[in-house]
Design a protein around this motif. Structure first.
Motif, PDB file in Angstrom:
ATOM      1  N   GLY A 189      11.799  19.017   4.867  1.00  0.00           N
ATOM      2  CA  GLY A 189      11.138  17.969   4.083  1.00  0.00           C
ATOM      3  C   GLY A 189      12.090  17.344   3.089  1.00  0.00           C
ATOM      4  O   GLY A 189      12.189  16.117   2.982  1.00  0.00           O
ATOM      5  N   TYR A 224      10.763  24.547   6.615  1.00  0.00           N
ATOM      6  CA  TYR A 224      10.073  23.263   6.524  1.00  0.00           C
ATOM      7  C   TYR A 224      10.299  22.613   5.160  1.00  0.00           C
ATOM      8  O   TYR A 224      10.362  21.393   5.058  1.00  0.00           O
ATOM      9  CB  TYR A 224       8.577  23.448   6.798  1.00  0.00           C
ATOM     10  N   VAL A 272       6.043  16.174   4.319  1.00  0.00           N
ATOM     11  CA  VAL A 272       6.445  17.423   4.982  1.00  0.00           C
ATOM     12  C   VAL A 272       6.610  18.526   3.938  1.00  0.00           C
ATOM     13  O   VAL A 272       6.144  19.656   4.120  1.00  0.00           O
ATOM     14  CB  VAL A 272       7.758  17.226   5.774  1.00  0.00           C
ATOM     15  N   LEU A 273       7.226  18.166   2.812  1.00  0.00           N
ATOM     16  CA  LEU A 273       7.438  19.148   1.737  1.00  0.00           C
ATOM     17  C   LEU A 273       6.109  19.688   1.219  1.00  0.00           C
ATOM     18  O   LEU A 273       5.921  20.897   1.089  1.00  0.00           O
ATOM     19  CB  LEU A 273       8.235  18.502   0.604  1.00  0.00           C
ATOM     20  N   GLY A 322       9.241  12.627   4.191  1.00  0.00           N
ATOM     21  CA  GLY A 322       9.872  13.871   3.743  1.00  0.00           C
ATOM     22  C   GLY A 322       9.035  14.567   2.692  1.00  0.00           C
ATOM     23  O   GLY A 322       8.832  15.787   2.747  1.00  0.00           O
TER      24      GLY A 322
END
Lengths: 419, 544, 176
Positions: free
Chosen positions: B476, B472, B218-219, B215
C-alpha cells in the motif's frame, strides 16, 4: 586538531557566509529601486553574487557535515545540535533546488535568514558527539532522518515564500477589519520569529557570561508496597532562574539582578527535573524576544510588516505563490517517504512494530495530513494566494512543533538529548 | 426542469458540464476573459440528480472534497489531542499523575484514543471518501483525456492561462506541421488536424493522485486485516543463556546459545557521560528449531530440528517464514545454573567427587566415593517463613539450597541430613555450619574453584511477532509513494493551437508549474522565429 | 459509469458498510488484550501430566464443572489455600466436578515434597516452561479459574481464596 574540531570551524564559516549571503540578497532585491541603477542589470549581478556566496556557505556546511561524520564515526543527525544543523543544511539544499528551477534571487532573501536562524538555534544545544544507543545504530538512521529533514526543509522554503507573499500582498494602507486582521497575524508571525532570535541571543549572552545555577530536586513517590521513596536529581541552569524546579533547592546560583532570590516554583504537574529548566527557558525567550521586538518597534515606529513591505515592491506575488506551492509539492513526497514510510520500515526493524502512536509519529502524521489538506484545498478547492500562503505558514508551525515542541513538551521514544 | 446541454458544436454534454467535452467551449456563463477553470477538464464531476435518493445523498456526501477535507481536519485534531498525555494507562495513573485534567482525559476516553470506535470511524470515513471521491473524478477525467478533440473552440484556447496570439506567414498547414516536428523533439505527442494542433506530454502524471489514493486504500485495508485472528501476534519471551524456549503460538523453539553485551569504552564517551555503562551492542546468538515430533505432548521432550542460526541484534531481527524475533532488552542478574561440588571427609581430609548438581531438576540419588547422598528437598530461593519453616521465595535459583540425606563412613546408618548452599553468601547468611551442627565436623560439601560453577549471566528478552498484513502494508505504501512521485514530479502539459486566416491562437494548460509551461511555449515559438518574453504569455489568474 | 452507475454505487456502499462496520465493531467490542481468557470466554485447552504420569486434557472434562487453580510452592497464599481446596474437593467429590491444580513449572522434587506434605488428593498437573500459564495470561499467583460444564469461564479469582470463597463458587458452578 581533530576532525570534529575542524568541522566546528567549517560550521562557523558556513554561518558567516549565510549571513553575508543574506545581506547580498537583500541588496539584490531591495537595491533595485536605488537611484541610477538599471534594475534588471542590478538584480542579475547581485543575484549571481549572492547565490555564489550562499552556495559557498552550503559547501562549508557540507564540509562540516562530512568531516564530523568522518571524525565521529556516525552520521551527525543523532542529537538536537546535529539534527538542527542538518535541517539548516537541508533548507539550503532545498533552496538551491528551487533556485535552480526558478532562478529568483528574491527567494534567497527569505531562505538564508531561515538557515541563519536554524544554524544559530542548533548551536544552543550541547555539541559533543554522543554515542548511539543500540536502537539508533542502523543505516535507517541515515536514511530516515535525512529524508525527513529534507522534506521538512522544502516545507520551510514553502513557508518562507508564503510569508514573503503575505508581506508582499497585505496592504498596510488599508484600515478595514479584514486588512487589520491580516496585518495583526503577520505581525504576530514576525514577532514569533523575533522571539526565536531572542531565545538564541539570550542563551548566547548568558553562556558568554558563564552563568550557572544548580538545583537539587527531591522526588517523593510511593511504590507498590506503600513505601515512600525519595530520590534526588540535579539540574543545571544556564539562564538565571525565574522558575526553579518543583520541590527543589539551589545548590549554587550565580547572581543576576537578584533573580536567584525570586525563584518561583514550577507547578508540580510539570513532570521531571527538566520541566523547570524548560519553562524557565521559555519565559526567558519570551521576555528577551519581546524586548527585542519592542526595541525594533521603537526604532522603526511602525509594524515590522510595514517596514519590510516597501522592499517587496519589485516582487511578483504570483511568482511567490507558485514557488511556495512548488516547494511544498516537491517536499510532500519526500516528507512522506522520509518521515512516514522510512520511519515505519525502521520502526518495524528496531521495535518490531511499524506504527505505535508514539507522539513523534503522530505529529509526523499530523504534519502529513495537514499538507495533504493544503494540497486538496489548492488543487480541488482553488485555494490560492492569500489563503494558501497562510496555510503554508501554519504548516510550518506544525512542522516546528513536530521537531521541537514534541521533545520539549511531550517527548517519548524520540527524545533527543539536551532539549 | 429541462436543461439544454447541447453545445453549439453539436455535442451532447451531461448536465453540469463546465466545458464542452468535445470542443471545449465554456458551457456556463462565467466572467468573460478570465482564464478557464480547467480542473478535471471541465467535466461534470458527478451527475447531480434533480431528485437524489438516499443512496445518492450518501454518495454525494462522500464525493465532496470539502467533506473529505473536513474529515481529515477532524482526524488531525483528534490525533493531536491523543498526544497530550501518554496513551493506554489506567484511570488511577491519569488522576495521580495529571490531576483533574488527567481524570477528565481518561473519562472522555481520550486515553485509548487511537483504537476508539470514533477514531476508527474517522479512518473508515476517510477510506470511503478516498474510494468515492476518486471514482467520481477519475472516470470522467479518463473519458475526457482519452477522446480529446484537436480543434478546440477559440474561446477555449484564448482563455487558457498561457496564451499567445499573433500573425503567421505562409502556408498555415505547413507551419503547423513544422511546429509539430519541433514539439516532437521535446517529447510531446502531437496530433494535427489541418491547421489545428494538439501537443501533449506526461498525461500519466494525471493518474498520480488516484494511484496514491489506491495505495492509501490498500494500506487502510491492510490495517483492517490485522484484526483478523492469527494475522497478528505479539508476545515477549525471556530466554536465559543456554536455555531453549518455545516460541509461543508456533511450532518453533528458540535457543539462546550465548548472550553478549558490549559497552562503550571510556574514550568513546563525551565528558558528560563518562563513568556510565552505556551499552553499545547486545546480541543473542540464537538457534531456531522446529519441532518435528512429540510436539506439545506433555512429559515428553519434543524432537527439535535446527532451522536457522542467527545473531539477533537490535535492528536485526531473526525472521523465518513470517515469524520474527526481535531483541528488545536484557537482564543481567546472574543466576546459578549448575555446580560440581565435592565431598570432603573432614577427619581424613580426603576429597571425593566432584558430582554434577544442576539447579533445574537434579537427580535425587548420588554416590560419591564412600558416600551416598539422597536429595530430599530443594529450594530455589531459600528463606525461612514466619513459623521458621524453610520455604522458597521464587522459582528462579537466586539463593538455592539443597537438603541431602547423607550416608557413609562415620555417619549414622539411617543417614543424617545435610543442608547445602552452593553460594558462599547464602552459606554465611543462613549459617550452614550451624544448621548442619552434628554433620558439619564430619563432612563438607563444597565447590572447589570457579571452574566448577556455571552461571547464566543474562536473560535475553525477545519480542515474537507475526504480522501477516505487513506485506500489504508495504505494498500500500509503495503504491501510495508511486502515485505521489507521478503526480508531483511530472506535469501534464498540453498546447492547443489553430491558425485562422493567418492568425495564430495558442493556448496551453498544465496542472502544475506554469513557469515550465510558458518556457515550453516560448521555446516552441522561438523555433518558429517568433520571439516572446515568456512572462508575457501569462494570461493572469490563478496558478495551480 | 453510465448504466452501471447504480449497481456500482450499491456494491461500493455495501462494501463500505461491511468493512467499516467490521472495523468500528472491532474497535467497540474488542477486548483490550485479545488473547487473554476472560469471564465468558472459552477456557483455552491444554494437555498436561499429573504426578502419576496420567494425561489430563481440559476438553475431556466437558460436562463437568472444573476449578482450575495455578499455584507454586514459592507463593505463600497458594500454599495457604491448598488445604482449603482439599476440603472442598472431598466435599463435592461425588458431583460432576473436578479440581485441576497446575503447578507453576517448578522442579519434580519440590512439587512431590509439597504434595506429600499437604496430603493432597486432587490431581496436580505439571506445566513446563510456563506454557499453560502464559496461555492463561497469568500475572499474579495464585489465580483460579471456575469453568462451567460447557467449557466457558464463569469466574476468575486472583489471590488466595478462603474455603467460603471456593464453596460459594463451586455451588454456583454446579447449578449451571
Amino acid at each position: 586538531m581533530s576532525w570534529v574540531d575542524f568541522s566546528g570551524h567549517a560550521y562557523l564559516v558556513a554561518f558567516i557566509l549565510y549571513c553575508v549571503a543574506f545581506m547580498f540578497y537583500v541588496i539584490a532585491i531591495a537595491g533595485q529601486k536605488w537611484s541610477n541603477r538599471d534594475s534588471k542589470h542590478h538584480i542579475a549581478r547581485w543575484g549571481r553574487t549572492s547565490f555564489i556566496v550562499s552556495s559557498a556557505g552550503l559547501a562549508a556546511h557540507l564540509t562540516f557535515f562530512f568531516t564530523r561524520w568522518y571524525g565521529s564515526g556516525q552520521i551527525p543527525t543523532s542529537n538536537m545540535y546535529e539534527f538542527m544543523s542538518f535541517l539548516a543544511m537541508a533548507v539550503m539544499i532545498a533552496f538551491t533546488i528551487i533556485y535552480a528551477i526558478y532562478r529568483k534571487p528574491l527567494l534567497g532573501m527569505f531562505a538564508t535568514p531561515l538557515a541563519v536562524i536554524i544554524v544559530a538555534y542548533a548551536s544552543v544545544f550541547p555539541k559533543d558527539v554522543q554515542p548511539l544507543i543500540p536502537s539508533l545504530d542502523s543505516y535507517w538512521l541515515k536514511i530516515h532522518v535525512t529524508t525527513a529533514a529534507l522534506g521538512e526543509a522544502f516545507f520551510a522554503v514553502g513557508f518562507a515564500a508564503g510569508l514573503m507573499y503575505l508581506l508582499r500582498v497585505v496592504d498596510y494602507t488599508r484600515k478595514d477589519d479584514q486588512a487589520r486582521k491580516q496585518q495583526r497575524w503577520i505581525e504576530y508571525t514576525l514577532y514569533t520569529i523575533v522571539v526565536v532570535v531572542g531565545f538564541i541571543s539570550i542563551v548566547f549572552a548568558f553562556r558568554g557570561a558563564g552563568y550557572e545555577a544548580h538545583f537539587t530536586q527531591e522526588n517523593i513517590s510511593i511504590d507498590t508496597q506503600g513505601q515512600t521513596i525519595t530520590n534526588t536529581e540535579q539540574v543545571e541552569y544556564n539562564l538565571p532562574p525565574i522558575f526553579k524546579p518543583y520541590n527543589s533547592h539551589a545548590d549554587s546560583a550565580d547572581s543576576f539582578l537578584g533573580l536567584e532570590k525570586l525563584q518561583i516554583e514550577t507547578p508540580s504537574w510539570m513532570k521531571g527535573v527538566n520541566a523547570g529548566r524548560k519553562l524557565n527557558t521559555v519565559i526567558w525567550s519570551i521576555v528577551a524576544g519581546s524586548l527585542l521586538y519592542a526595541v525594533l518597534r521603537l526604532i522603526f515606529r511602525k509594524p515590522l510588516g510595514a517596514v519590510i513591505r516597501p522592499h517587496m515592491d519589485g516582487v511578483n506575488p504570483s511568482d511567490l505563490d507558485e514557488i511556495s506551492y512548488r516547494a511544498i509539492a516537491i517536499g510532500f513526497p519526500v516528507f512522506t517517504l522520509g518521515a512516514l514510510i522510512f520511519a515505519m520500515i525502521w520502526a518495524n526493524e528496531a521495535w518490531g512494530r511499524f506504527w505505535g502512536w508514539d507522539p513523534k509519529e503522530v505529529w509526523a502524521l499530523i504534519t502529513w495530513l495537514f499538507y495533504s489538506v493544503y494540497l486538496h484545498f489548492r488543487l480541488s478547492r482553488g485555494w490560492q494566494g492569500l489563503r494558501s500562503a497562510w496555510l503554508s505558514v501554519i504548516g510550518f508551525v506544525i512542522v516546528w512543533f513536530t521537531l521541537i515542541g514534541v521533545n520539549l513538551i511531550i517527548a517519548g521514544l524520540h527524545s533527543y538529548a539536551g532539549v | 426542469m429541462f436543461q439544454n446541454t447541447k453545445c453549439e458544436c453539436g455535442h451532447q454534454n451531461p448536465p453540469d458540464t463546465l466545458l464542452c467535452e468535445s470542443c471545449g467551449k465554456p458551457q456556463t456563463e462565467v466572467a468573460e476573459d478570465a482564464p478557464l477553470e480547467m480542473r478535471y477538464d471541465g467535466m461534470a464531476r458527478r451527475s447531480q440528480k434533480r431528485n437524489p435518493n438516499p443512496l445518492d445523498l450518501v454518495w454525494n456526501f462522500f464525493s465532496s472534497v470539502k467533506i473529505a477535507i473536513i474529515i481529515i481536519i477532524i482526524t488531525l485534531v483528534g490525533a493531536a489531542i491523543g498526544t497530550i498525555y501518554p496513551q493506554g494507562n489506567t484511570a488511577e495513573y491519569y488522576e495521580q499523575t495529571y490531576g483533574w485534567g488527567g481524570k477528565l482525559y481518561h473519562q472522555l476516553g481520550l486515553s485509548s484514543m487511537y483504537d476508539s470506535w470514533w477514531f476508527v470511524g474517522l479512518l473508515v470515513m476517510i477510506g470511503t471518501s478516498l474510494v468515492i471521491c476518486s471514482l467520481d473524478r477519475v472516470l470522467p477525467l479518463y473519458r475526457a483525456l482519452s477522446k480529446q478533440q484537436i480543434r478546440k473552440h477559440l474561446m477555449f484556447i484564448t482563455r487558457q492561462k498561457t496564451v499567445y496570439t499573433g500573425p503567421v506567414e505562409g502556408n498555415a498547414e505547413q507551419w503547423v506541421q513544422e511546429l509539430a516536428g519541433h514539439m516532437k523533439r521535446r517529447r510531446y505527442r502531437v496530433h494535427t488536424d489541418g491547421t489545428a494542433l494538439l501537443a501533449e506530454k506526461n498525461r500519466f502524471s494525471r493518474w498520480g493522485p488516484y494511484i496514491n489514493h489506491i495505495g492509501l486504500i490498500v494500506l487502510l485495508l491492510a490495517l483492517l486485516a490485522r484484526t483478523i485472528p492469527d494475522w497478528k501476534m505479539e508476545e515477549t519471551i525471556a530466554v536465559r543463556d543456554g536455555e531453549t524456549v518455545q516460541v509461543p503460538g508456533t511450532n518453533y523453539y528458540v535457543k539462546n546459545e550465548k548472550f553478549t553485551v558490549e559497552y562503550y569504552e571510556e574514550k568513546e564517551l563525551p565528558d558528560r557521560l563518562k563513568n556510565q555503562e552505556r551499552p553499545k551492542m547486545y546480541k543473542t546468538e540464537a538457534i531456531l528449531y522446529q519441532c518435528v515430533q512429540s510436539c506439545g505432548e506433555p512429559g515428553i521432550d519434543p524432537v527439535l530440528e535446527p532451522v536457522k542460526n542467527y545473531d539477533i541484534i537490535v535492528n536485526h531481527p531473526l525472521s523465518h517464514k513470517g515469524v520474527k524475533l526481535y531483541q528488545i532488552g536484557y537482564d543481567d542478574q546472574p543466576l546459578l545454573k549448575a555446580v560440581k561440588p565435592v565431598i570432603e571427609d573432614k577427619q581424613s581430609g580426603k576429597v571425593y567427587g566432584p558430582f554434577d548438581l544442576p539447579m533445574k531438576d537434579p537427580q535425587t540419588e548420588f554416590t560419591v566415593g564412600p558416600y551416598s547422598l539422597s536429595l530430599k528437598a530443594q529450594y530455589m530461593e531459600f528463606s525461612l517463613n514466619d513459623e521458621g519453616n524453610p520455604v522458597t521465595l521464587s522459582r528462579d535459583p537466586k539463593a538455592p539450597a539443597f537438603i541431602f540425606m547423607v550416608k557413609g563412613p562415620g555417619i549414622d546408618a539411617a543417614g543424617e541430613p545435610y543442608m547445602y548452599f552452593p553460594l558462599q553468601k547464602d552459606k554465611e547468611r543462613f549459617r550452614q555450619d550451624v544448621i548442619n551442627r552434628d554433620l558439619a565436623p564430619k563432612v563438607e560439601i563444597r565447590v572447589d574453584g570457579m571452574e566448577n560453577v556455571s552461571f547464566t549471566s543474562y536473560t535475553s528478552y525477545l519480542l515474537v511477532r507475526v504480522d501477516r498484513a505487513l506485506t500489504y502494508v508495504w505494498a500500500g505504501l509503495g503504491i501510495c509513494m508511486l502515485g505521489l512521485l507521478m503526480g508531483a514530479y511530472w506535469h501534464h502539459r498540453r498546447i492547443w493551437l489553430r491558425v485562422d486566416n493567418g492568425v495564430l491562437s495558442l493556448g496551453a494548460h498544465t496542472n502544475k508549474n506554469h513557469f515550465g509551461m510558458r518556457a515550453d511555449v516560448a521555446w516552441a515559438l522561438a523555433q518558429m522565429k517568433i520571439e516572446v518574453d515568456k512572462d508575457k504569455l501569462d494570461n493572469g489568474g490563478y496558478n495551480s | 459509469m453510465g448504466k452501471y452507475r447504480k449497481p456500482i454505487q450499491i456494491v461500493i456502499m455495501l462494501g463500505v458498510l461491511l468493512l467499516g462496520g467490521y472495523a468500528i465493531g472491532e474497535a467497540l467490542f474488542a477486548s483490550s488484550d485479545s488473547d487473554r481468557p476472560e469471564v465468558g470466554s472459552a477456557a483455552p485447552n491444554f494437555t498436561l501430566l499429573d504426578l502419576t504420569g496420567k494425561q489430563h486434557q481440559l476438553s475431556d472434562y466437558k460436562g463437568k464443572a472444573v476449578v482450575l487453580n495455578f499455584w507454586g510452592s514459592f507463593c505463600p497464599p497458594c500454599v495457604k489455600e491448598m488445604p482449603e481446596f482439599e476440603r472442598q474437593y472431598l466435599k463435592w467429590k461425588d458431583k460432576p466436578f473436578e479440581i485441576l491444580a497446575v503447578n507453576l513449572s517448578e522442579g519434580d522434587l519440590t512439587v512431590n515434597n509439597f504434595v506429600k506434605d499437604f496430603d493432597l488428593s486432587y490431581p496436580i498437573l505439571r506445566d513446563a516452561n510456563k506454557m499453560i500459564e502464559r496461555r492463561y495470561g497469568l500475572e499474579q499467583y495464585p489465580s483460579t479459574f471456575f469453568i462451567k460444564p460447557d467449557g466457558t469461564i464463569m469466574d476468575i479469582f486472583v489471590g488466595g481464596m478462603t474455603e467460603q470463597d471456593i464453596d460459594e463458587r463451586i455451588e454456583k458452578l454446579l447449578q449451571t
